[in-house]
Design a protein around this motif. Structure first.
Motif, PDB file in Angstrom:
ATOM      1  N   ILE B 286       0.800  -1.217   0.000  1.00  0.00           N
ATOM      2  CA  ILE B 286       0.000   0.000   0.000  1.00  0.00           C
ATOM      3  C   ILE B 286       0.837   1.274   0.000  1.00  0.00           C
ATOM      4  CG2 ILE B 286      -2.083  -0.968   1.020  1.00  0.00           C
ATOM      5  CD1 ILE B 286      -1.195   0.102   3.720  1.00  0.00           C
ATOM      6  N   THR B 287       2.141   1.127  -0.029  1.00  0.00           N
ATOM      7  CA  THR B 287       2.948   2.335  -0.163  1.00  0.00           C
ATOM      8  C   THR B 287       2.836   2.812  -1.613  1.00  0.00           C
ATOM      9  OG1 THR B 287       4.871   1.000  -0.722  1.00  0.00           O
ATOM     10  CG2 THR B 287       4.640   1.656   1.570  1.00  0.00           C
ATOM     11  N   ARG B 288       3.278   3.966  -1.819  1.00  0.00           N
ATOM     12  CA  ARG B 288       3.267   4.493  -3.185  1.00  0.00           C
ATOM     13  C   ARG B 288       4.667   4.917  -3.547  1.00  0.00           C
ATOM     14  NH1 ARG B 288       3.695   9.478  -3.892  1.00  0.00           N
ATOM     15  NH2 ARG B 288       3.111   9.542  -1.710  1.00  0.00           N
ATOM     16  N   PRO B 289       5.287   4.335  -4.495  1.00  0.00           N
ATOM     17  CA  PRO B 289       4.790   3.169  -5.234  1.00  0.00           C
ATOM     18  C   PRO B 289       4.823   1.930  -4.378  1.00  0.00           C
ATOM     19  CG  PRO B 289       7.071   3.557  -5.772  1.00  0.00           C
ATOM     20  CD  PRO B 289       6.654   4.705  -4.907  1.00  0.00           C
ATOM     21  N   ALA B 290       4.054   0.920  -4.760  1.00  0.00           N
ATOM     22  CA  ALA B 290       4.099  -0.361  -4.057  1.00  0.00           C
ATOM     23  C   ALA B 290       5.502  -0.923  -4.224  1.00  0.00           C
ATOM     24  CB  ALA B 290       3.064  -1.310  -4.635  1.00  0.00           C
ATOM     25  N   LEU B 291       5.984  -1.586  -3.192  1.00  0.00           N
ATOM     26  CA  LEU B 291       7.377  -2.022  -3.190  1.00  0.00           C
ATOM     27  C   LEU B 291       7.632  -3.360  -3.877  1.00  0.00           C
ATOM     28  CD1 LEU B 291       8.259  -1.224   0.535  1.00  0.00           C
ATOM     29  CD2 LEU B 291       8.742   0.190  -1.475  1.00  0.00           C
ATOM     30  N   THR B 292       8.657  -3.377  -4.691  1.00  0.00           N
ATOM     31  CA  THR B 292       9.196  -4.641  -5.174  1.00  0.00           C
ATOM     32  C   THR B 292      10.060  -5.162  -4.030  1.00  0.00           C
ATOM     33  OG1 THR B 292       9.173  -4.103  -7.512  1.00  0.00           O
ATOM     34  CG2 THR B 292      10.854  -5.662  -6.764  1.00  0.00           C
ATOM     35  N   THR B 293       9.730  -6.346  -3.565  1.00  0.00           N
ATOM     36  CA  THR B 293      10.362  -6.796  -2.330  1.00  0.00           C
ATOM     37  C   THR B 293      10.520  -8.310  -2.325  1.00  0.00           C
ATOM     38  OG1 THR B 293      10.176  -6.593   0.094  1.00  0.00           O
ATOM     39  CG2 THR B 293       8.170  -7.036  -1.107  1.00  0.00           C
ATOM     40  N   VAL B 294      11.395  -8.792  -1.479  1.00  0.00           N
ATOM     41  CA  VAL B 294      11.587 -10.235  -1.385  1.00  0.00           C
ATOM     42  C   VAL B 294      10.603 -10.798  -0.363  1.00  0.00           C
ATOM     43  CG1 VAL B 294      13.176 -12.091  -0.813  1.00  0.00           C
ATOM     44  CG2 VAL B 294      14.038 -10.014  -1.889  1.00  0.00           C
ATOM     45  N   ASP B 295       9.762 -11.665  -0.821  1.00  0.00           N
ATOM     46  CA  ASP B 295       8.839 -12.317   0.109  1.00  0.00           C
ATOM     47  C   ASP B 295       9.600 -13.423   0.832  1.00  0.00           C
ATOM     48  OD1 ASP B 295       6.907 -13.650   1.464  1.00  0.00           O
ATOM     49  OD2 ASP B 295       5.532 -13.860  -0.223  1.00  0.00           O
ATOM     50  N   ILE B 325      13.750 -21.562   4.516  1.00  0.00           N
ATOM     51  CA  ILE B 325      12.484 -21.255   3.857  1.00  0.00           C
ATOM     52  C   ILE B 325      12.790 -20.517   2.554  1.00  0.00           C
ATOM     53  CG2 ILE B 325      10.279 -20.068   4.076  1.00  0.00           C
ATOM     54  CD1 ILE B 325      10.670 -22.270   6.135  1.00  0.00           C
ATOM     55  N   PRO B 326      12.279 -21.011   1.460  1.00  0.00           N
ATOM     56  CA  PRO B 326      12.578 -20.364   0.183  1.00  0.00           C
ATOM     57  C   PRO B 326      11.967 -18.967   0.102  1.00  0.00           C
ATOM     58  CG  PRO B 326      10.905 -22.055  -0.097  1.00  0.00           C
ATOM     59  CD  PRO B 326      11.400 -22.175   1.307  1.00  0.00           C
ATOM     60  N   HIS B 327      12.621 -18.117  -0.630  1.00  0.00           N
ATOM     61  CA  HIS B 327      12.097 -16.761  -0.800  1.00  0.00           C
ATOM     62  C   HIS B 327      11.703 -16.558  -2.259  1.00  0.00           C
ATOM     63  CE1 HIS B 327      16.434 -16.495  -1.781  1.00  0.00           C
ATOM     64  NE2 HIS B 327      15.970 -15.763  -2.777  1.00  0.00           N
ATOM     65  N   GLN B 328      11.098 -15.448  -2.488  1.00  0.00           N
ATOM     66  CA  GLN B 328      10.589 -15.193  -3.826  1.00  0.00           C
ATOM     67  C   GLN B 328      10.447 -13.695  -3.998  1.00  0.00           C
ATOM     68  OE1 GLN B 328       6.893 -17.188  -4.313  1.00  0.00           O
ATOM     69  NE2 GLN B 328       6.837 -16.929  -6.517  1.00  0.00           N
ATOM     70  N   ILE B 329      10.861 -13.213  -5.133  1.00  0.00           N
ATOM     71  CA  ILE B 329      10.710 -11.772  -5.349  1.00  0.00           C
ATOM     72  C   ILE B 329       9.288 -11.460  -5.790  1.00  0.00           C
ATOM     73  CG2 ILE B 329      11.511  -9.788  -6.689  1.00  0.00           C
ATOM     74  CD1 ILE B 329      14.172 -11.111  -7.017  1.00  0.00           C
ATOM     75  N   VAL B 330       8.694 -10.460  -5.163  1.00  0.00           N
ATOM     76  CA  VAL B 330       7.401 -10.050  -5.711  1.00  0.00           C
ATOM     77  C   VAL B 330       7.582  -8.676  -6.338  1.00  0.00           C
ATOM     78  CG1 VAL B 330       6.640 -10.766  -3.398  1.00  0.00           C
ATOM     79  CG2 VAL B 330       5.547  -8.811  -4.517  1.00  0.00           C
ATOM     80  N   TYR B 331       7.251  -8.653  -7.613  1.00  0.00           N
ATOM     81  CA  TYR B 331       7.528  -7.462  -8.409  1.00  0.00           C
ATOM     82  C   TYR B 331       6.384  -6.485  -8.317  1.00  0.00           C
ATOM     83  CZ  TYR B 331      11.002 -10.659 -10.205  1.00  0.00           C
ATOM     84  OH  TYR B 331      12.053 -11.542 -10.294  1.00  0.00           O
ATOM     85  N   ARG B 332       6.710  -5.284  -7.918  1.00  0.00           N
ATOM     86  CA  ARG B 332       5.677  -4.246  -7.914  1.00  0.00           C
ATOM     87  C   ARG B 332       6.222  -2.995  -8.605  1.00  0.00           C
ATOM     88  NH1 ARG B 332       2.934  -7.018  -2.957  1.00  0.00           N
ATOM     89  NH2 ARG B 332       4.617  -6.293  -1.664  1.00  0.00           N
ATOM     90  N   ASP B 333       6.024  -1.856  -8.036  1.00  0.00           N
ATOM     91  CA  ASP B 333       6.274  -0.648  -8.843  1.00  0.00           C
ATOM     92  C   ASP B 333       7.426   0.239  -8.403  1.00  0.00           C
ATOM     93  OD1 ASP B 333       3.831  -1.556  -9.952  1.00  0.00           O
ATOM     94  OD2 ASP B 333       2.778  -0.426  -8.391  1.00  0.00           O
ATOM     95  N   SER B 334       8.332  -0.271  -7.640  1.00  0.00           N
ATOM     96  CA  SER B 334       9.359   0.628  -7.133  1.00  0.00           C
ATOM     97  C   SER B 334      10.665   0.557  -7.910  1.00  0.00           C
ATOM     98  CB  SER B 334       9.609   0.331  -5.650  1.00  0.00           C
ATOM     99  OG  SER B 334      10.034  -0.994  -5.477  1.00  0.00           O
ATOM    100  N   VAL B 335      10.626  -0.141  -9.047  1.00  0.00           N
ATOM    101  CA  VAL B 335      11.857  -0.272  -9.833  1.00  0.00           C
ATOM    102  C   VAL B 335      11.599   0.174 -11.267  1.00  0.00           C
ATOM    103  CG1 VAL B 335      13.520  -1.911 -10.810  1.00  0.00           C
ATOM    104  CG2 VAL B 335      12.717  -2.186  -8.447  1.00  0.00           C
ATOM    105  N   SER B 336      12.519   0.949 -11.811  1.00  0.00           N
ATOM    106  CA  SER B 336      12.387   1.295 -13.222  1.00  0.00           C
ATOM    107  C   SER B 336      13.595   0.778 -13.985  1.00  0.00           C
ATOM    108  CB  SER B 336      12.257   2.800 -13.393  1.00  0.00           C
ATOM    109  OG  SER B 336      13.488   3.402 -13.053  1.00  0.00           O
ATOM    110  N   LYS B 337      13.363   0.574 -15.250  1.00  0.00           N
ATOM    111  CA  LYS B 337      14.410   0.052 -16.112  1.00  0.00           C
ATOM    112  C   LYS B 337      15.274   1.210 -16.571  1.00  0.00           C
ATOM    113  CE  LYS B 337      14.706  -3.422 -19.684  1.00  0.00           C
ATOM    114  NZ  LYS B 337      14.222  -4.804 -19.563  1.00  0.00           N
ATOM    115  N   ILE B 338      16.568   0.955 -16.645  1.00  0.00           N
ATOM    116  CA  ILE B 338      17.455   1.991 -17.163  1.00  0.00           C
ATOM    117  C   ILE B 338      17.917   1.575 -18.544  1.00  0.00           C
ATOM    118  CG2 ILE B 338      19.719   3.062 -16.917  1.00  0.00           C
ATOM    119  CD1 ILE B 338      19.333   3.413 -14.142  1.00  0.00           C
ATOM    120  N   GLU B 339      17.598   2.395 -19.535  1.00  0.00           N
ATOM    121  CA  GLU B 339      18.040   2.076 -20.905  1.00  0.00           C
ATOM    122  C   GLU B 339      19.439   2.618 -21.076  1.00  0.00           C
ATOM    123  OE1 GLU B 339      16.046   0.231 -22.379  1.00  0.00           O
ATOM    124  OE2 GLU B 339      14.091   0.662 -21.448  1.00  0.00           O
ATOM    125  N   LYS B 340      20.253   1.828 -21.736  1.00  0.00           N
ATOM    126  CA  LYS B 340      21.645   2.307 -21.900  1.00  0.00           C
ATOM    127  C   LYS B 340      21.798   3.011 -23.242  1.00  0.00           C
ATOM    128  CE  LYS B 340      23.097  -1.302 -18.975  1.00  0.00           C
ATOM    129  NZ  LYS B 340      24.259  -1.894 -18.307  1.00  0.00           N
TER     130      LYS B 340
END
Lengths: 340, 340
Positions: B286-295, B325-340
């Motif tokens: 619920i943060t803005r942006p929602a966090l991409t984080t490791v579950d 316990i295995p982890h898993q990345i959950v992708y949300r909106d806190s990461v942007s792609k950098i074009e080179k």
DNA sequence: CTGTTAGCGCCTTCAT
DNA sequence: ATGAAGGCGCTAACAG
């Protein structure tokens, strides 16, 4: 395991004498007390609770019942904080605390039944208050000591409970908004069958009325606690022709969602919209902007309930009490003044 | 209180028969079982735990030890969630759970002592792991069953613990940032004496190294957990000439603070800065942006530790285990792609 | 299949 | 000021 007998043997006294030393019975000579105490220490004696409880018919333990965790409400920082409050007292009084762990209402009911009938605990604290709650009814029927954190749905004067004056809290925080020049103030609350919501809302309405601001039903919204952070509620508000300039939200965690949605839709707090909230949990000071919120003294809610419960267990016919924890507004940065 | 004797009398059998019925002993005739069960129900019989524990020398209860609550770390939604995880198992196994309530390390130590020596519980779960911890030492010395959620500071192979592969988690999430084109990636962790921090940081470093990105010490920061939301750390990063484009933060709640500070200083996530985090507690969506984080599957951490502990208590020479316990990345909106 | 006996560790009369 | 005995409610041999 070192028992009372071992200590007795080592000291050359009888078990009952040792027992009396433990209880610090005044008619044991200081001399033997000293001797016995030394032996206890040397042998590493520690009383066995179960044996003691068995004869004492008291466990010096209290049960804490969390709401059914169907929803995520347990992730509300409110809970760890009440637990700490309760713990501060149980610890001081050398009590222990047992947590409920059921998921559904049914499961929790069974746990409480076990706690009560099995003499697991001397009393329980209910960390929720639901309409028509089996557990509350059960506790009343069996005349088992318990206290509610919040407002009982029924029998208010017969159930010891510790609560805030949520009506006043709602009124105070709304009045503050009004003092800052706001008139179009919306209210976003949790489920309508929760007393917190109802009371805070009534307070909000009272403040509006007293300020002579006419009621606008479209400004009063209710949302499932935590459901997608109150997104819908915010969207509804922003779709209105005449948008509010301030919002009263009944919980900090909900406020976080409201805040996010607001900003995401391009409304900046506090410039485009003011926001006030309740609880004052840690995160309310790290959001941006930091939240102006009502500090309800969660820790105290816990501590006082534990204290009241222990008194109840010690004296079954202690009269039911209603304990109101004072609240206080903590001013931060989510409100702006409107100049007329 | 209805005892076994009452049931016996009512049924015309002996107390031991009733006891056997309770234990569902196979060599009791179905007939008497039925009779006895009926009487139990009619009279409202419930076994007394204390009496039972006394002879069974087992309490079917486990103690859960929270970190000392000097800091506000307890407000981290992590805790309610592990508790729920633990509870899911204790409930299923009909165990109860006792919470520690001490504030200081000293107080907690005394509680654990009471729990152990007083036979309050059959085993304990430590919800923290500190360097040179008296409590851990004590538990080892007394050979009392316990498990740690996290990584033990010592004796790793002799202590049953359940943890994530934090190195890999750190590496995975950092690699993800790198895949998105980031090269100047900073790391904000909690106290350096916490294994979570250390391991996640090592993972971060490994990912950077493998990607051939040279290390920048100025990009690695540590902050008191929750202290003013990592404000200093962020300010330090932003004062650098060459600012990072991405940040790895070791905890969601810390991320909230980082996020706020960032935005307050005019850096918009994910456009001006990408942010990834760990834990995946409710607020990260619920943060803005929602966090991409490791579950990290907090619930599982709790559940598995409870399971392991119960096994330990049932069979004292069950070998020490390390449960990942295995982890898993959950992708949300806190990461942007950098074009080179 | 069921009853009798003893005992878990502690506390509490009742004696002395 | 201290000991002896009984019992809290339950389970676990040991008989039968």
């Amino acid at each position: 395991m070192v028992t009372i007998k071992d200590v007795a043997k080592a000291t050359g006294v009888s078990p009952s004498t040792v027992s009396r030393v433990i209880a610090d019975n005044p008619r044991i000579s200081p001399d033997t007390k000293k001797k016995v105490r030394k032996a206890m220490k040397d042998l590493g004696y520690h009383p066995n609770v179960n044996a003691r409880n068995l004869v004492a018919k008291s466990t010096k333990a209290i049960g804490v019942i969390l709401p059914s965790s169907a929803d995520k409400s347990l992730q509300n920082p409110f809970f760890p904080e009440v637990l700490r409050g309760i713990g501060s007292i149980t610890h001081k009084m050398q009590y222990s605390m047992t947590l409920s762990s059921g998921d559904t209402e049914e499961e929790i009911f069974n746990e409480v039944e076990r706690m009560v009938y099995g003499s697991y605990v001397d009393g329980v604290i209910l960390l929720y208050s639901r309409v028509n709650d089996r557990i509350t009814d059960f506790l009343i029927e069996t005349n088992f000591p318990f206290v509610i954190v919040g407002k009982p749905y029924d029998n208010v004067s017969n159930i010891t409970h510790v609560d805030n004056d949520n009506f006043k809290a709602g009124k105070d925080i709304t009045s503050y908004l009004i003092e800052q020049g706001h008139e179009r103030i919306a209210f976003i609350g949790g489920a309508k069958d929760l007393f917190v919501t109802v009371d805070r809302e009534a307070g909000y309405e009272a403040a509006m009325r007293e300020a002579g601001i006419s009621e606008n039903p479209a400004y009063k919204l209710h949302t499932e606690f935590l459901k997608s952070g109150g997104r819908e509620a915010v969207e509804k508000l922003l779709s209105l022709d005449v948008k509010p300039t301030g919002v009263v939200v009944t919980d900090d965690l909900m406020s976080l969602g409201v805040l996010s949605t607001l900003e995401e839709l391009g409304f900046h707090v506090p410039f485009d919209m003011s926001l006030v909230s309740f609880n004052n949990v840690y995160l309310s000071e790290i959001t941006r902007p930091a939240l102006t919120t009502v500090d309800v003294q969660i820790h105290q809610l816990g501590a006082q309930s534990a204290k009241a419960l222990i008194e109840l267990t010690l004296n079954k016919d202690e009269p039911a009490k209603r304990i109101i924890i004072p609240h206080q507004i903590v001013y931060r940065d989510s409100v702006s003044k409107i100049e007329k």
